[in-house]
Write a protein that holds these residues in place. Structure first.
Motif, PDB file in Angstrom:
ATOM      1  N   SER A  68       0.891  -1.334   0.017  1.00  0.00           N
ATOM      2  CA  SER A  68       0.050  -0.204  -0.034  1.00  0.00           C
ATOM      3  C   SER A  68       0.774   1.086  -0.016  1.00  0.00           C
ATOM      4  O   SER A  68       1.867   1.283   0.753  1.00  0.00           O
ATOM      5  N   ALA A  69       0.407   2.222  -0.925  1.00  0.00           N
ATOM      6  CA  ALA A  69       1.331   3.468  -1.000  1.00  0.00           C
ATOM      7  C   ALA A  69       1.014   4.259   0.403  1.00  0.00           C
ATOM      8  O   ALA A  69       1.751   5.113   0.259  1.00  0.00           O
ATOM      9  N   LEU A  79      10.339   3.241  -4.239  1.00  0.00           N
ATOM     10  CA  LEU A  79      10.091   1.864  -4.624  1.00  0.00           C
ATOM     11  C   LEU A  79      11.340   0.992  -4.906  1.00  0.00           C
ATOM     12  O   LEU A  79      11.246  -0.325  -4.777  1.00  0.00           O
ATOM     13  N   ILE A  96       0.306  -2.691  -6.264  1.00  0.00           N
ATOM     14  CA  ILE A  96       0.498  -1.377  -5.515  1.00  0.00           C
ATOM     15  C   ILE A  96      -1.057  -0.910  -5.651  1.00  0.00           C
ATOM     16  O   ILE A  96      -1.591  -0.484  -6.370  1.00  0.00           O
ATOM     17  N   ALA A  99      -1.587   3.751  -5.808  1.00  0.00           N
ATOM     18  CA  ALA A  99      -0.221   4.209  -6.343  1.00  0.00           C
ATOM     19  C   ALA A  99       0.092   5.575  -6.513  1.00  0.00           C
ATOM     20  O   ALA A  99       1.046   6.118  -6.335  1.00  0.00           O
ATOM     21  N   TRP A 105       4.892   9.242  -8.554  1.00  0.00           N
ATOM     22  CA  TRP A 105       4.745   7.839  -8.651  1.00  0.00           C
ATOM     23  C   TRP A 105       4.763   7.510 -10.109  1.00  0.00           C
ATOM     24  O   TRP A 105       4.931   6.259 -10.485  1.00  0.00           O
ATOM     25  N   PHE A 123      -1.608  -1.833 -10.334  1.00  0.00           N
ATOM     26  CA  PHE A 123      -1.701  -0.871  -9.202  1.00  0.00           C
ATOM     27  C   PHE A 123      -3.123  -0.197  -9.363  1.00  0.00           C
ATOM     28  O   PHE A 123      -3.834  -0.331 -10.326  1.00  0.00           O
TER      29      PHE A 123
END
Length: 396
Positions: A68-69, A79, A96, A99, A105, A123
């Motif tokens: 989880s972002a 990352l 993800i 994201a 990102w 994502f």
């Protein structure tokens, strides 16, 4: 450092309660190297990603990793280090969640795409598109995007009953609805579930043990406070104006064409800004705009509806009628895969430029016309060109 992430992954997957398999799961080509799952808050993006991991990968083999972002680790470390460790251990699919909350990102995902040609990335992100320099980013060109919606009425019935009722195309519903009803009605009485669905069945979190209305209001506020303001880079001082605009649009119970000048005066901003805010609210899946045939944004829409009927009840705006709720439901099920336009007749919509469908009560008399169908509410069956409106909830 990667071990805690594997542990979290295993815990979340093992404790996932799958209530109904989402149709989208079987419509995605999972072989693509970069896949985006877009959708508004509350429709189950996180559960969808975890279900994918659970259905396709053994967590003990560490082939897939859900992250989880929201984890502060990625704010400081990014990352790259984690991905390198994951790939070195035989990782195949990085999942993800949210994201868009990662620093830079889009750049990070593109770097991973080029650095690890055998790694697949799935994502999730909001339905609101970003503004500025990233609007035409390389990530958009290398990504296959899919949209996750809230529960359809069909999915809601399947969850409530344990059935596995399938979908139907619009031509099937229009031309074969009497035969379709003969296949459905012996198994379930849809009309008994329809009002509950309209009230709280679109968002999967109705299954959780908490107050649905409060949870819905929280999701709606996050759509505006996080998704719109963050993704569109709108200053916080304008938050109250956007919220007030949404309420004013919801309170327009007859769904007439919005008076943009009056709305601008009400929220003390310009007409151009009101139109921008309307576009933002639509991207956030809080409203749906309907235009006359041949017209489109940035022109003024012919009608504005809340995105789904659950929002109608959640907003508790005055002047809402049963007709408004039914039209909101109909517009919501149609806009995904069909072009829907407003007409000069109240409650009548032009679908794909060829077919008129009138949303109306079972007792309303409607003058028959070629290529016109009646989506009747407060009825479970239909005949000829009259179709129970709930059946359109089987389109997806």
């Amino acid at each position: 450092m990667i071990e805690p992430f594997f542990q979290t992954h295993e815990y979340l997957v093992s404790h996932l309660k799958t209530v109904v398999r989402r149709t989208l799961m079987d419509n995605i080509d999972w072989s693509y190297r970069m896949i985006a799952i877009r959708g508004p808050r509350g429709v189950g993006r996180t559960s969808f990603l975890l279900e994918y991991a659970k259905d396709f990968f053994d967590p003990q083999l560490h082939q897939a990793l859900y992250i989880s972002a929201n984890n502060f680790y990625f704010q400081g470390r990014g990352l790259q280090e984690l991905v390198r460790d994951f790939v070195d251990r035989g990782g195949q699919v990085l999942i993800i969640d949210q994201a868009f909350k990662l620093p830079n990102w889009k750049d990070q995902l593109v770097e991973i795409y080029h650095a690890y040609p055998y790694l697949r990335v799935v994502f999730s992100t909001t339905s609101v598109h970003g503004e500025g320099a990233n609007a035409n980013h390389e990530l958009d060109r290398i990504t296959r995007s899919y949209v996750l919606h809230g529960f359809s009425f069909r999915e809601y019935i399947n969850q409530q009953t344990g059935l596995e009722l399938g979908t139907y195309t619009l031509p099937q519903i229009l031309e074969e609805h009497e035969q379709i009803l003969k296949a459905i009605l012996p198994k379930v009485r849809p009309q008994e579930h329809f009002q509950d669905y309209l009230h709280h069945g679109y968002y999967p979190f109705y299954l959780e043990n908490r107050n649905f209305t409060e949870a819905l209001l929280k999701a709606m506020n996050n759509m505006i406070e996080v998704d719109v303001l963050f993704r569109k880079q709108v200053e916080l001082s304008y938050l109250s104006k956007i919220k007030k605009l949404l309420y004013l649009l919801a309170a327009n119970g007859e769904n007439n064409a919005p008076n943009v000048s009056k709305l601008a005066e009400e929220i003390q901003t310009s007409r151009a800004t009101v139109m921008n805010y309307i576009e933002y609210l639509e991207e956030a899946r809080l409203i749906n705009t309907i235009y006359r045939e041949g017209s489109e944004y940035p022109k003024k829409p012919a009608a504005i509806y809340l995105h789904d009927s659950n929002l109608v009840y959640g907003m508790q705006a005055p002047g809402i009628t049963t007709q408004n709720v039914m039209e909101t439901f109909f517009v919501n099920v149609m806009w995904r895969h069909h072009k829907i336009n407003s007409t000069r007749r109240n409650g009548v919509f032009l679908i794909d430029g060829t077919t008129n469908i009138c949303v109306c009560d079972r007792s309303r008399r409607v003058k028959s016309a070629p290529n016109t169908y009646l989506a009747r509410y407060q009825t479970e069956v239909g005949r000829d060109n009259e179709i129970p409106i709930w059946l359109f909830g089987f389109l997806y």
